[in-house]
Enzyme design. Structure first.
Site, PDB file in Angstrom:
ATOM      1  N   LYS A 197       0.824  -1.202   0.000  1.00  0.00           N
ATOM      2  CA  LYS A 197       0.000   0.000   0.000  1.00  0.00           C
ATOM      3  C   LYS A 197       0.862   1.257   0.000  1.00  0.00           C
ATOM      4  O   LYS A 197       0.524   2.266  -0.633  1.00  0.00           O
ATOM      5  CB  LYS A 197      -0.929  -0.004   1.210  1.00  0.00           C
ATOM      6  CG  LYS A 197      -1.818   1.242   1.318  1.00  0.00           C
ATOM      7  CD  LYS A 197      -2.691   1.177   2.557  1.00  0.00           C
ATOM      8  CE  LYS A 197      -3.565   2.416   2.673  1.00  0.00           C
ATOM      9  NZ  LYS A 197      -2.801   3.648   2.881  1.00  0.00           N
ATOM     10  N   ARG A 198       1.988   1.198   0.696  1.00  0.00           N
ATOM     11  CA  ARG A 198       2.879   2.361   0.763  1.00  0.00           C
ATOM     12  C   ARG A 198       3.382   2.762  -0.621  1.00  0.00           C
ATOM     13  O   ARG A 198       3.570   3.939  -0.900  1.00  0.00           O
ATOM     14  CB  ARG A 198       4.059   2.077   1.698  1.00  0.00           C
ATOM     15  CG  ARG A 198       3.705   2.083   3.174  1.00  0.00           C
ATOM     16  CD  ARG A 198       4.954   2.004   4.038  1.00  0.00           C
ATOM     17  NE  ARG A 198       5.658   0.753   3.822  1.00  0.00           N
ATOM     18  CZ  ARG A 198       5.359  -0.386   4.424  1.00  0.00           C
ATOM     19  NH1 ARG A 198       4.345  -0.430   5.279  1.00  0.00           N
ATOM     20  NH2 ARG A 198       6.065  -1.487   4.191  1.00  0.00           N
TER      21      ARG A 198
END
Length: 505
Positions: free
Chosen positions: A263-264
């Site tokens: 997600k980062r």
């Protein structure tokens, strides 16, 4: 195996939003099932009650509904092999746990978390296995009377799988070929916990696959280390003849650098890693999704299908139905697939081109209404037909073509400096006089009359058109000038042109 009906499953855990890697796994299962005329089962693996997140299950189902990936049976779809939610199958698992215990294939361990932690501190690289199990507190080292007493007193325990040393475990993988593993390196995995009366993933997954007659297990590479254990469990139950074939898919990797897509990475580079927006308990979006970012589901499917596999040849655009006969699980790459998110944007652009102006206009109309546009859908469709080849997302249409619906209130300074000449006001005043005389304001007639006038007046076509574009649009963008003026109509075209003459001088 060849005589059995092909049955595959996608079995997520409801611990949050579904990662795009999980979507690809489900897609490959779908393609494999359809190609072989088989079934795709949707199972929820929720044996770890501590990680359950409300709403996650509904989110997963909605994501696949949007993507067009249809399941044949399972949670919310029905079927004869249910229940399909593992938390509803407790009694089933207990029966098979007992079968392993009775057969000497598993044992009960009473070691507390504190004792295990101390053992890890005392012993480098400690592993609970055939080398260390006799040093621990379990039913292999304690008298039966004490084991019975501890259980009767409610002492918490786990059931561990007893893996014997000296075995060579063969995992037959459709992507990676034959994988050989020595049993000596495997630990005695926990199969059941008395604390919540639920099995772990390893046992529940094997029992469910067997009882639901799953013939092929297509899952992510991260599960490859578990495959030898699962093979041994099938053997321990005597289910070798119905053991499914495995296929472990390559990981989706970061677009840049090394490692698994997270997600980062999406937050850092500005792309979604989930199919739909994920919201917290207060309704705030904490992770963006492909749907809400304006991607078409067929573009996402097409993009994901070619991450780690391709059918060869030059063609890149495939519908879901077109992918089915082409898909070959054995041709998937063994190496991880770099998540080139820009390619996903390209696919979305290509699907905009594929869709009719009417289809895109139906999606663009609500955006127009939000901006106060009162033009008919037919008029909006005309604009879309002129402009859709310039965007990758429907939401990009408004800033690109708002001038069709709203007259400019100011003129781009840079464009004006470059395109508005000393004689532009005089030239456009004369052009207004020509346009004023036209009864037929069609694109074709305007073009013929205006070009003839420019030639007669010995004017430079570029100078006239660039200044006129600035007058009608407010900057140097848009389709052909006569497309714009024909759409605006005679009255609005003259009004905008005269307003520019007045403002720009």
């Amino acid at each position: 195996m060849s005589e059995r009906r092909v049955r595959v499953r996608f079995a997520p855990s409801p611990t949050g939003p579904l990662h795009i890697g999980g979507v690809r796994t489900a897609l490959y299962n779908y393609l494999f099932a359809r190609q072989h005329g088989g079934d795709l089962v949707f199972r929820i693996e929720d044996t770890d009650s501590t990680r359950f997140v409300p709403g996650a299950e509904d989110y997963i189902i909605e994501a696949f509904r949007w993507l067009g990936i249809q399941f044949d049976e399972g949670v919310s779809f029905g079927g004869q092999y249910g229940p399909y939610r593992q938390s509803e199958r407790r009694d089933i698992y207990k029966k098979y746990v007992q079968q392993l215990l009775d057969g000497g294939k598993a044992y009960i361990a009473f070691d507390t978390p504190e004792e295990l932690e101390q053992k890890r501190k005392d012993t480098d690289n400690f592993q609970y296995d055939n080398h260390t199990r006799l040093q621990m507190r379990n039913s292999l080292t304690l008298p039966k009377e004490e084991v019975d007493r501890l259980i009767a007193e409610g002492c918490q325990y786990v059931v561990r799988f007893k893996i014997d040393a000296g075995q060579e475990v063969l995992v037959d993988d459709m992507i990676r070929g034959e994988v050989h593993v020595k049993s000596d390196i495997l630990d005695d995995k926990v199969l059941f916990k008395s604390a919540d009366q639920l099995p772990t993933y390893h046992l529940a997954n094997i029992v469910d696959d067997h009882l639901m007659e799953i013939t092929h297990v297509i899952r992510g590479e991260e599960w490859l280390p578990s495959a030898p254990l699962h093979v041994l469990l099938y053997q321990a139950f005597g289910w070798q003849d119905t053991m499914p074939r495995f296929a472990h898919l390559p990981l989706l990797l970061k677009p840049d650098g090394k490692g698994k897509l997270s997600k980062r990475d999406g937050d850092r580079l500005g792309f979604p890693v989930f199919p739909l927006d994920w919201k917290d308990a207060d309704g705030h979006v904490t992770a963006t999704g492909y749907r809400e970012q304006g991607y078409f589901p067929e573009a996402v499917v097409n993009f994901l299908a070619l991450l780690g596999w391709n059918p060869g040849g030059e063609q890149e655009l495939f519908t879901l139905d077109e992918l089915v006969p082409l898909f070959d699980i054995t041709k998937c790459s063994k190496a991880g697939a770099k998540f080139a998110y820009e390619k996903g944007i390209w696919f979305n652009h290509e699907y905009i081109l594929r869709k009719s102006a009417a289809e895109i206009a139906a999606l663009f109309e609500p955006i127009c209404r939000e901006h106060g546009v009162k033009d008919s859908l037919e008029r909006i469709t005309q604009v879309v037909a002129m402009m859709k080849d310039r965007v990758s997302f429907v939401k990009e249409l408004w800033p690109l073509c708002s001038f069709f619906f709203e007259a400019p209130t100011q003129y781009d300074e840079k464009t004006a400096k470059k395109r508005w000449k000393e004689d532009s006001a005089q030239t456009l005043t004369a052009l207004c006089a020509v346009l004023e005389q036209l009864d037929d304001f069609s694109l074709e007639n305007q073009e013929q009359v205006v070009h003839a006038w420019i030639e007669q007046q010995e004017l430079k076509l570029g100078n006239v058109m660039n200044a006129w574009r600035l007058a009608l649009v407010g900057e140097g963008k848009g389709p052909g000038m006569f497309d714009i003026s024909a759409f605006l109509g005679k009255e609005e075209t003259l009004r905008r042109t005269r307003k520019a003459i007045e403002v720009l001088g």
